[in-house]
Design an enzyme around this catalytic site. Sequence first.
Site: not given
Length: 704
Positions: A395, A399-400, A512
């Site tokens: 996935g 961010f990365g 988050d």
Amino acid sequence: MNSLPFNPLFVKMRPHLLLAMSWFILFITIIFVCGFTLVFSADDERYLICRNLFDCGNIKGIGYPFSGSNRPDYCGYPGFGLNCSNQIPEITITQSTYKVLAINNQSRTINVARTDYRENLCPTLLLNTTLNPSLLNYTTDDHNITIYYGCPAQGPPTSHLLTQFPCSINTTEMTGYFTATDDFSFLGNLASNLIRYLESCDNSVKVQVRQSALEPIIANATVAKLLGALNQGFGLVWNANDTLCDTCNSSGGQCGYDQTTKAFACYCADQPRDFNCLPSPPSQSTKKISNPDSLKIGLSIAGTVVGVFLGCWIMTIIQRKRRKAALLKSKDLPIAATPSRKGLATSTNLSQTTPSLTPSKSDIGKGSTYFGVRVFSYNELEEATNCFDSSKELGDGGFGTVYYGVLRDGRVVAVKRLYESNMRRAEQFMNEIEILAHLRHMNLVELYGCTSRHSRELLLVYEYIPNGTVADHLHGRQSNSGLLTWPFRLSIAIETASALAYLHASDVIHRDVKTNNILLDNDFHVKVADFGLSRLFPTDVTHVSTAPQGTPGYVDPEYYQCYQLTDKSDVYSFGVVLIELISALEAVDTNRHRHDINLSIMAVKKIQNHALNELVDPFLGFDKDFVVRKMVTSVAELAFRCLQQQREMRPTMEEVLEILRRIEKENYGAEKADELDIREDDVGLLKHPPPPLQLSPDSMSDQF
């Protein structure tokens, strides 16, 4: 030896009968071969569809790696889907939306512009442009401009390099600046003072413009000129297995992507292949009667069948004439094939040479540590992920990208590869390590280690959680599995609340909380993940003032308005998660009615109007099962309290956990039905639903 009795009539008549039978069989064979040839000569459907270019908005003749409109996903490459519903098409890059201004297939570049800076410099969410470097990279013509928000009132030590502008975000007034350069070394002693001032601003965002649009801004920097440059967009170079695509195209195939194998596919006229089609290119006609390859196969089969029958016919005549049919028949029996010992030996050798995946404890813990966790070498993680093979991607987000990997000691891991190695990414990198290194809870994902902050790339290594995310099971790729029954959903809520309560007791705010960050193992136990935005909360203060960060649809509205982060911000986000567990709907969905785009607002309305049954996922059996109806209603009441706009009216995570456990304990023994509904006094708690400013589709993006 016995022989068949001699019959002159049989000898005279039998050959004619055999000849008639042979011609009949030959006729049937020809029909079979023709049908076989026609079947195999028909073009593969994916080949026919993917060879057609498509139009998207005002851009014409688009092909691989893009998909959209009437061009299905398998004709493109993941991450290159276009939204063609508007005059100007749009593309989603790491969960953020951009206008597509132009596509150049020759240079493999795409010109895009940010949708959140179309009209002003004050978007609802302050997000940097983030790219997946394995798919997209900036061109040499792109230039960064930094915009600062929430800067101190006293002003910078020197202002001729900065352009000031007023900003109002979520009713909060602030001062902002932007500059076309980040190099202040020519200022001498003033440089350090200016840098310190800019670092004291609440937030900063880097936006990209083309070099040609930069010159007017340098000459006379105004907000209007910056907005004009931003709307001209910037360039990106794509990388979507282009070398393989060139090979495929040169062999007569069409480029695509196999959603099953998660790898590049070359669609050929007869069938998909890995890289290229058969040497002979397929005919370009839309209607085909035959294909050279399939015709050869058909004729070969026909020749073989006819030869066999003619041989049998001749042999039968000779047998009858020599009156030795029985003996010849016995000699004509096929010999049964025996298994190959060589094949067995090969299989045995393969099993013996397969490396064991049992972890070697002697290897664990070797090397240096960073904040108490192991530091891996970049080469080891590159080896573990097969050079970050795209087929191993689990996935990606803001961010990365996360990759599946196997370490040398046999442990299966998830490796997060941060997109950029800039200062902000390094801060998030160290922040996540510092927080996770000191936390131990059964419902928090375990951090195994990281690379050095001086490594060529910033990599984080986690335990691998194999069953996807809660979002996957509720409304994603596994939503049709039917596995997420109500007992599992309640257990997920309890375990997530337990993890968040532990974080708050450890003075950590997750910041988050969302279903995409709640992982599930094979037994559907929870592992809360992704602490890149988390904050260590000082014990002697009531809140921390910081610019809003998080995912639209989950962010505390009071945090939006007042820029004050508290542990109750996580409680609000968890309330949205509870509603998702009840409804199986996404937190933000632009396909819903504009008043229902935000799930929390829609849920509050349904509860206030005594229409909870319209919100609940039909799969749960809310209308038929008394126990489920009672428990879902109780959880909805709790979510209702979590979604209060004023943080003082929300419960703590410790209280939320206690209530959920009580709901589970008290209701699984219920035996008779009662009429249930949300109490009027509970409805009165929420007098002001969250502000609609979170609903702007332009501001919608997701972060990993």
